[in-house]
Motif scaffolding. Structure first.
Motif, PDB file in Angstrom:
ATOM      1  N   GLY A 191     -38.074   7.570 -74.917  1.00 43.19           N
ATOM      2  CA  GLY A 191     -36.954   7.324 -74.034  1.00 43.19           C
ATOM      3  C   GLY A 191     -36.658   8.420 -73.035  1.00 43.19           C
ATOM      4  N   SER A 192     -37.392   9.514 -73.098  1.00 43.19           N
ATOM      5  CA  SER A 192     -37.118  10.649 -72.210  1.00 43.19           C
ATOM      6  C   SER A 192     -38.070  10.729 -71.018  1.00 43.19           C
ATOM      7  N   MET A 193     -39.119   9.903 -71.002  1.00 42.48           N
ATOM      8  CA  MET A 193     -40.142   9.952 -69.962  1.00 42.48           C
ATOM      9  C   MET A 193     -40.151   8.632 -69.186  1.00 42.48           C
ATOM     10  N   ASP A 194     -40.425   8.717 -67.883  1.00 41.12           N
ATOM     11  CA  ASP A 194     -40.395   7.540 -67.015  1.00 41.12           C
ATOM     12  C   ASP A 194     -41.491   6.551 -67.400  1.00 41.12           C
ATOM     13  N   ILE A 195     -41.084   5.319 -67.709  1.00 44.91           N
ATOM     14  CA  ILE A 195     -42.053   4.302 -68.115  1.00 44.91           C
ATOM     15  C   ILE A 195     -42.578   3.477 -66.935  1.00 44.91           C
ATOM     16  N   THR A 196     -41.894   3.514 -65.809  1.00 47.28           N
ATOM     17  CA  THR A 196     -42.205   2.577 -64.721  1.00 47.28           C
ATOM     18  C   THR A 196     -43.580   2.761 -64.076  1.00 47.28           C
ATOM     19  N   ARG A 209     -32.441   0.634 -67.794  1.00 44.91           N
ATOM     20  CA  ARG A 209     -32.083  -0.371 -66.795  1.00 44.91           C
ATOM     21  C   ARG A 209     -33.320  -1.147 -66.329  1.00 44.91           C
ATOM     22  N   CYS A 210     -34.498  -0.657 -66.697  1.00 46.52           N
ATOM     23  CA  CYS A 210     -35.753  -1.232 -66.187  1.00 46.52           C
ATOM     24  C   CYS A 210     -36.491  -2.081 -67.213  1.00 46.52           C
ATOM     25  N   LEU A 211     -35.982  -2.193 -68.404  1.00 45.93           N
ATOM     26  CA  LEU A 211     -36.704  -2.892 -69.462  1.00 45.93           C
ATOM     27  C   LEU A 211     -36.929  -4.357 -69.099  1.00 45.93           C
ATOM     28  N   ARG A 212     -38.152  -4.835 -69.395  1.00 44.04           N
ATOM     29  CA  ARG A 212     -38.578  -6.196 -69.067  1.00 44.04           C
ATOM     30  C   ARG A 212     -38.565  -7.063 -70.321  1.00 44.04           C
ATOM     31  N   PRO A 213     -38.658  -8.374 -70.177  1.00 50.66           N
ATOM     32  CA  PRO A 213     -38.614  -9.246 -71.356  1.00 50.66           C
ATOM     33  C   PRO A 213     -39.689  -8.927 -72.396  1.00 50.66           C
ATOM     34  N   GLN A 214     -40.849  -8.423 -71.975  1.00 48.12           N
ATOM     35  CA  GLN A 214     -41.923  -8.135 -72.925  1.00 48.12           C
ATOM     36  C   GLN A 214     -41.728  -6.814 -73.663  1.00 48.12           C
ATOM     37  N   ASP A 215     -40.793  -5.993 -73.220  1.00 44.80           N
ATOM     38  CA  ASP A 215     -40.573  -4.692 -73.842  1.00 44.80           C
ATOM     39  C   ASP A 215     -39.633  -4.816 -75.045  1.00 44.80           C
ATOM     40  N   VAL A 216     -39.441  -3.696 -75.737  1.00 44.53           N
ATOM     41  CA  VAL A 216     -38.552  -3.642 -76.902  1.00 44.53           C
ATOM     42  C   VAL A 216     -37.675  -2.403 -76.782  1.00 44.53           C
ATOM     43  N   VAL A 243     -49.746  -4.058 -70.720  1.00 46.28           N
ATOM     44  CA  VAL A 243     -48.991  -2.949 -71.306  1.00 46.28           C
ATOM     45  C   VAL A 243     -47.517  -3.319 -71.457  1.00 46.28           C
ATOM     46  N   TRP A 244     -46.963  -3.079 -72.631  1.00 51.59           N
ATOM     47  CA  TRP A 244     -45.524  -3.223 -72.859  1.00 51.59           C
ATOM     48  C   TRP A 244     -45.037  -2.026 -73.669  1.00 51.59           C
ATOM     49  N   PHE A 245     -43.739  -1.803 -73.632  1.00 53.25           N
ATOM     50  CA  PHE A 245     -43.165  -0.591 -74.209  1.00 53.25           C
ATOM     51  C   PHE A 245     -42.225  -0.892 -75.365  1.00 53.25           C
ATOM     52  N   ASP A 273     -55.150  -5.851 -80.172  1.00 55.41           N
ATOM     53  CA  ASP A 273     -53.833  -5.213 -80.053  1.00 55.41           C
ATOM     54  C   ASP A 273     -53.953  -3.726 -80.342  1.00 55.41           C
ATOM     55  N   ILE A 274     -53.350  -2.936 -79.468  1.00 56.15           N
ATOM     56  CA  ILE A 274     -53.409  -1.479 -79.578  1.00 56.15           C
ATOM     57  C   ILE A 274     -51.992  -0.928 -79.522  1.00 56.15           C
ATOM     58  N   THR A 275     -51.704   0.057 -80.360  1.00 55.78           N
ATOM     59  CA  THR A 275     -50.462   0.812 -80.268  1.00 55.78           C
ATOM     60  C   THR A 275     -50.802   2.252 -79.920  1.00 55.78           C
ATOM     61  N   ILE A 276     -50.274   2.714 -78.790  1.00 53.92           N
ATOM     62  CA  ILE A 276     -50.420   4.118 -78.396  1.00 53.92           C
ATOM     63  C   ILE A 276     -49.107   4.810 -78.729  1.00 53.92           C
ATOM     64  N   THR A 277     -49.198   5.839 -79.574  1.00 54.44           N
ATOM     65  CA  THR A 277     -47.995   6.474 -80.080  1.00 54.44           C
ATOM     66  C   THR A 277     -48.189   7.988 -80.099  1.00 54.44           C
ATOM     67  N   GLY A 278     -47.306   8.686 -80.761  1.00 55.54           N
ATOM     68  CA  GLY A 278     -47.387  10.144 -80.793  1.00 55.54           C
ATOM     69  C   GLY A 278     -46.725  10.692 -82.041  1.00 55.54           C
ATOM     70  N   GLY A 279     -46.129  11.859 -81.881  1.00 57.92           N
ATOM     71  CA  GLY A 279     -45.804  12.558 -80.651  1.00 57.92           C
ATOM     72  C   GLY A 279     -45.145  11.671 -79.598  1.00 57.92           C
ATOM     73  N   GLU A 280     -45.326  12.119 -78.368  1.00 59.35           N
ATOM     74  CA  GLU A 280     -44.855  11.363 -77.212  1.00 59.35           C
ATOM     75  C   GLU A 280     -46.025  11.120 -76.273  1.00 59.35           C
ATOM     76  N   PRO A 281     -46.548   9.899 -76.226  1.00 65.64           N
ATOM     77  CA  PRO A 281     -47.763   9.639 -75.442  1.00 65.64           C
ATOM     78  C   PRO A 281     -47.593   9.870 -73.947  1.00 65.64           C
ATOM     79  N   LEU A 282     -46.374   9.695 -73.421  1.00 59.24           N
ATOM     80  CA  LEU A 282     -46.206   9.831 -71.976  1.00 59.24           C
ATOM     81  C   LEU A 282     -46.144  11.278 -71.509  1.00 59.24           C
ATOM     82  N   CYS A 283     -46.291  12.213 -72.435  1.00 57.68           N
ATOM     83  CA  CYS A 283     -46.465  13.620 -72.028  1.00 57.68           C
ATOM     84  C   CYS A 283     -47.825  13.841 -71.374  1.00 57.68           C
TER      85      CYS A 283
END
Length: 210
Positions: free
Chosen positions: A96-101, A132-139, A109-111, A65-75
């Motif tokens: 929440g400010s960067m596109d996860i799709t 609006r795009c969150l999936r069952p595996q996300d939080v 990968v889950w968010f 199990d890995i957690t990728i965090t930041g900061g903001e990793p999707l930058c």
């Protein structure tokens, strides 16, 4: 450098919050963030870090199990690193400010996506398409510091009807967990999960690398 990322720190610990709280994970904290939340507890990640090749980052991972965090990793572009870690379960903690799709194509990968509360000062930076795009595996996660933050979280859940678990935690020292529980009871929020930041109870609240 091609296929490289700016890294703040890599360490092993337990997940301190969310649906895998208390479980061992390897943490990859990336440098940089596009937001400046009033209650941020990782401001050191804004500017401190070093450039590291994706292969080297992957070699330092200890656990499945890995957690990728930041900061903001999707930058940063995570595709190269995720390609190397496809046999792992990867929680990407994002603001929440960067596109996860674009990262939905990776099966493991889950968010954990953080809707920024009013008291953060960053609510107007939320990319609403994400919720609006969150999936069952996300939080979907809320960090609240006031009653207004709790009302906002309830409004967001009523508006977007997320198809994933909802976790609500307190800005450390700003609101008591008991107040959150009373709010949940008042509105019968049976699908909410109260979360505590375990790492701040086990170690000093300001400790790094835990």
């Amino acid at each position: 450098m091609k296929n490289s990322l700016w890294v703040n720190e890599i360490f092993d610990s337990i997940d301190g919050e969310g649906k895998t709280a208390g479980q061992l994970a390897s943490f990859i904290r990336l440098k940089g963030c596009n937001l400046r939340c009033a209650y941020c507890d990782t401001t050191y990640a804004f500017h401190e870090g070093y450039l590291m090749e994706a292969e080297t980052i992957a070699s330092k991972v200890s656990y499945p199990d890995i957690t990728i965090t930041g900061g903001e990793p999707l930058c940063q572009d995570l595709h190269g690193l995720l390609e190397l870690l496809q046999d792992h379960s990867i929680n990407i903690e994002t603001n929440g400010s960067m596109d996860i799709t674009p990262y939905f194509r990776y099966a493991g990968v889950w968010f954990t996506i953080d809707y920024k509360s009013l008291s953060s000062g960053m609510s107007n930076h939320m990319l609403l398409h994400n919720f609006r795009c969150l999936r069952p595996q996300d939080v979907l996660k809320f960090v609240v510091g006031t009653k207004d933050d709790l009302e906002q979280a309830r409004f967001v859940c009523d508006t977007y009807r997320p198809g994933c678990p909802v976790y609500v935690g307190a800005v450390f020292g700003a609101i008591s967990p008991g107040e959150i529980v009373e709010f949940m009871k008042e509105y019968e929020l049976t699908d909410w999960h109260l979360q505590l930041q375990l790492h701040k109870f086990i170690w000093a609240p300001e400790a790094r690398g835990v």
